[in-house]
Scaffold this active site. Sequence first.
Site, PDB file in Angstrom:
ATOM      1  N   GLU A   1       0.840  -1.217   0.000  1.00  0.00           N
ATOM      2  CA  GLU A   1       0.000   0.000   0.000  1.00  0.00           C
ATOM      3  C   GLU A   1       0.870   1.261   0.000  1.00  0.00           C
ATOM      4  OE1 GLU A   1      -3.263  -0.223   2.836  1.00  0.00           O
ATOM      5  OE2 GLU A   1      -4.176  -1.831   1.667  1.00  0.00           O
TER       6      GLU A   1
ATOM      7  N   GLU B   1      -5.106  -8.786  -0.499  1.00  0.00           N
ATOM      8  CA  GLU B   1      -5.960  -8.502   0.662  1.00  0.00           C
ATOM      9  C   GLU B   1      -7.389  -8.365   0.148  1.00  0.00           C
ATOM     10  OE1 GLU B   1      -4.726  -5.405   3.436  1.00  0.00           O
ATOM     11  OE2 GLU B   1      -2.620  -5.879   3.040  1.00  0.00           O
TER      12      GLU B   1
END
Length: 484
Positions: A176, A296
């Site tokens: 991220e 995810e």
Amino acid sequence: MDRICLIGCESKGVIAPEIYGHFAEHIGGVFRDGVWVGEESRVPNTRGFRNFVIEKFRAIRPPVLRFPGGCFAETYDWRDGIGPRSERPKTLNFWYDHDHRVETNEVGVHEFTDFCRMVGAKPYLAANLTSMTPLDMRNFVEYCDMPENTTSLAALRAKNGSPEPFGVGYWGIGNENWVGGGNMTPEQYAREYVRYATTVDSANLNGAKYVACGANRFDVGWTERFMREFSAKGCKLWGLSFHYYCGSAGDCVNFNEEEWNQLVASAGRMQELIELHRAAMRTFDHEEKVKIVCDEWGCWHNGGTGPSKGFNLYEQQSTMRDAVITALTLNIFNDNCDVVGMANVAQLCNNLHCLFLAGGEHAIVTPTYHVFDMMKAHQGGHHIHVAGAPKDVSVSASEKEGVITLTAANLSYGEAKEIELTSFDMQLPAHACATTLSATPQACNTFENPDAVTPSAEIDLPFDGQSLRFALQPASVVSVTIKP
Ligand code: AHR
């Protein structure tokens, strides 16, 4: 009665086992009092890991497990997690400002890979790109997998208990990086990716695969801009990730029909997401080499609904709604197996969309766990196209060693379905049976009632070699096996 049909000639290829992957981060109660209880615990354990989790997890054949984050990875120094446990430092966990829990570093790379061996999963390590140097990352790779008796780092690994290399299957180069991982632009990250991946590569003698940080949800701009910048220079890249949490609707457990529909629709957008990111990638990757890695995914409900009542950050209950969304998502991955190389549900225990809830001597599996169990036969199977799925039914099929597996989820809150299955160009084997996971939409397992949601025993289905029928209760998941 709705009719669906298996069409073998429209197969998308082999379903990568890694689509059924998992994720365990150092966050809240995933490890502490969850998967990990410590060697001194009265809770039955093997080298510190809860036996219940080891046994149940191994049973669903987890192909790959991602660790140690998530966001945690981007402020983690792997050296804090090696050497005698009693001497490891207590460090500031990335999530400290959420729950004020300090990182004990009890579960480092040795313990993690030990757990992977016990459950049969390949390690997928997320390496810190934001706050460590490329050389640190290279040293981590060297420490993990240089053969014994080569370098000093390999010798250190042996001294710390593992002469055998860890056999890391995948390296995530950053996490991220559009937010917690350095708040970078895609161009900036692409350049960093190339810098880190090329540095690491000289130590990667095992051919572990690299996963670059991709987009959040529908941010296709990230995918395009990363791919453009990356392609200008290039280096090894096996997969580009994206993260998709479908969110929540209403309360985690006490939701109504409208909220059920809302969340199921949100989860179903995984199909659209794969198509969008695939198209953006292919503009630059004409040979279609780079895989999509959804490392995810899951529902993100309100925390505090799990047994620790809010002590474990993001711990949430898991109902039939989560189970149906699990089947829907895995069916979508199966149907896109030509491009999806791996996916990792977030997370394993006491957290988002988890398979286990545990605390003290208690440990249970969630409805989501049962879906992974019911769908595990797809791993490594040859995908079969299923035509004609009616509204509100999600379905996928595969064949392995002569056995056909079809998994279906009824996305309807209140309406049962009757399905007739035929085939277009395949000789179906002789015998069919089915297992069903069915309960009220809000049903969940608790420490007091651990089997409130559990799959039915296998039942034989009437089958004449041409067609078979099965029922789909509202809000349920069915796994059909057709075998010789
Ligand atoms: O799974 C929890 C967090 O969600 C992960 O650490 C992060 O990558 C994502 O934002």
